[in-house]
Design an enzyme around this catalytic site. Structure first.
Site, PDB file in Angstrom:
ATOM      1  N   HIS A  80       0.840  -1.194   0.000  1.00 30.06           N
ATOM      2  CA  HIS A  80       0.000   0.000   0.000  1.00 30.06           C
ATOM      3  C   HIS A  80       0.869   1.234   0.000  1.00 30.06           C
ATOM      4  O   HIS A  80       2.052   1.198   0.319  1.00 30.06           O
ATOM      5  CB  HIS A  80      -0.995  -0.016   1.171  1.00 30.06           C
ATOM      6  CG  HIS A  80      -0.469   0.518   2.461  1.00 30.06           C
ATOM      7  ND1 HIS A  80      -0.555   1.847   2.805  1.00 30.06           N
ATOM      8  CD2 HIS A  80       0.144  -0.082   3.494  1.00 30.06           C
ATOM      9  CE1 HIS A  80      -0.012   2.025   3.999  1.00 30.06           C
ATOM     10  NE2 HIS A  80       0.426   0.866   4.438  1.00 30.06           N
ATOM     11  N   CYS A  81       0.247   2.356  -0.393  1.00 30.26           N
ATOM     12  CA  CYS A  81       0.924   3.654  -0.409  1.00 30.26           C
ATOM     13  C   CYS A  81      -0.102   4.680   0.061  1.00 30.26           C
ATOM     14  O   CYS A  81      -0.838   4.400   0.993  1.00 30.26           O
ATOM     15  CB  CYS A  81       1.492   3.967  -1.800  1.00 30.26           C
ATOM     16  SG  CYS A  81       0.256   3.919  -3.113  1.00 30.26           S
ATOM     17  N   LYS A  82      -0.182   5.817  -0.576  1.00 27.99           N
ATOM     18  CA  LYS A  82      -1.188   6.806  -0.176  1.00 27.99           C
ATOM     19  C   LYS A  82      -2.505   6.601  -0.928  1.00 27.99           C
ATOM     20  O   LYS A  82      -3.568   6.571  -0.327  1.00 27.99           O
ATOM     21  CB  LYS A  82      -0.669   8.227  -0.396  1.00 27.99           C
ATOM     22  CG  LYS A  82      -1.649   9.282   0.082  1.00 27.99           C
ATOM     23  CD  LYS A  82      -1.107  10.686  -0.059  1.00 27.99           C
ATOM     24  CE  LYS A  82      -2.143  11.684   0.470  1.00 27.99           C
ATOM     25  NZ  LYS A  82      -1.718  13.063   0.236  1.00 27.99           N
TER      26      LYS A  82
END
Length: 114
Positions: free
Chosen positions: A76-78
């Site tokens: 995941h990231c933003k």
């Protein structure tokens, strides 16, 4: 094409120590937002190198056993863009159960009321 992980799967990760959640954001982003429980921070720029580390070096650097090629690894990231790239990168390295938490931090924060 990446397999998509759901918020519910990510929420249930504390009950599944055999699964991995890798946050590919920069450390400065985590300072601003906090992080999802159980996640390991490996910025996208050093992901390939980190996934290629010998098991003992991975453990000393990240405090967790290195995932095997069969372990489920969720990225995941933003907003999901870097996570999609990370998932494809992991697949290219042989991680067969790589997933992208498409909603990433944005969905997590919204559903957790952060």
């Amino acid at each position: 094409m990446s397999v998509i992980a759901t918020y519910e799967e990510v929420k249930d990760l504390p009950n599944h120590p055999e699964k991995y959640l890798i946050d590919v954001r920069e450390p400065s982003e985590l300072v601003e937002t906090g992080q999802i429980p159980t996640s390991i921070n490996i910025p996208i720029g050093s992901l390939e190198e980190s996934l290629k580390l010998p098991a003992d070096e991975f453990k000393s650097k990240f405090g967790r056993d290195k995932p095997s090629y069969e372990n489920e690894v969720i990225f995941h990231c933003k907003m999901g863009g870097r996570a999609a790239k990370a998932s494809l990168l992991a697949e290219s390295l042989g991680f067969v159960n790589s997933k992208n938490f498409k909603g990433s931090w944005t969905e997590w924060a919204e559903k957790e009321g952060l």
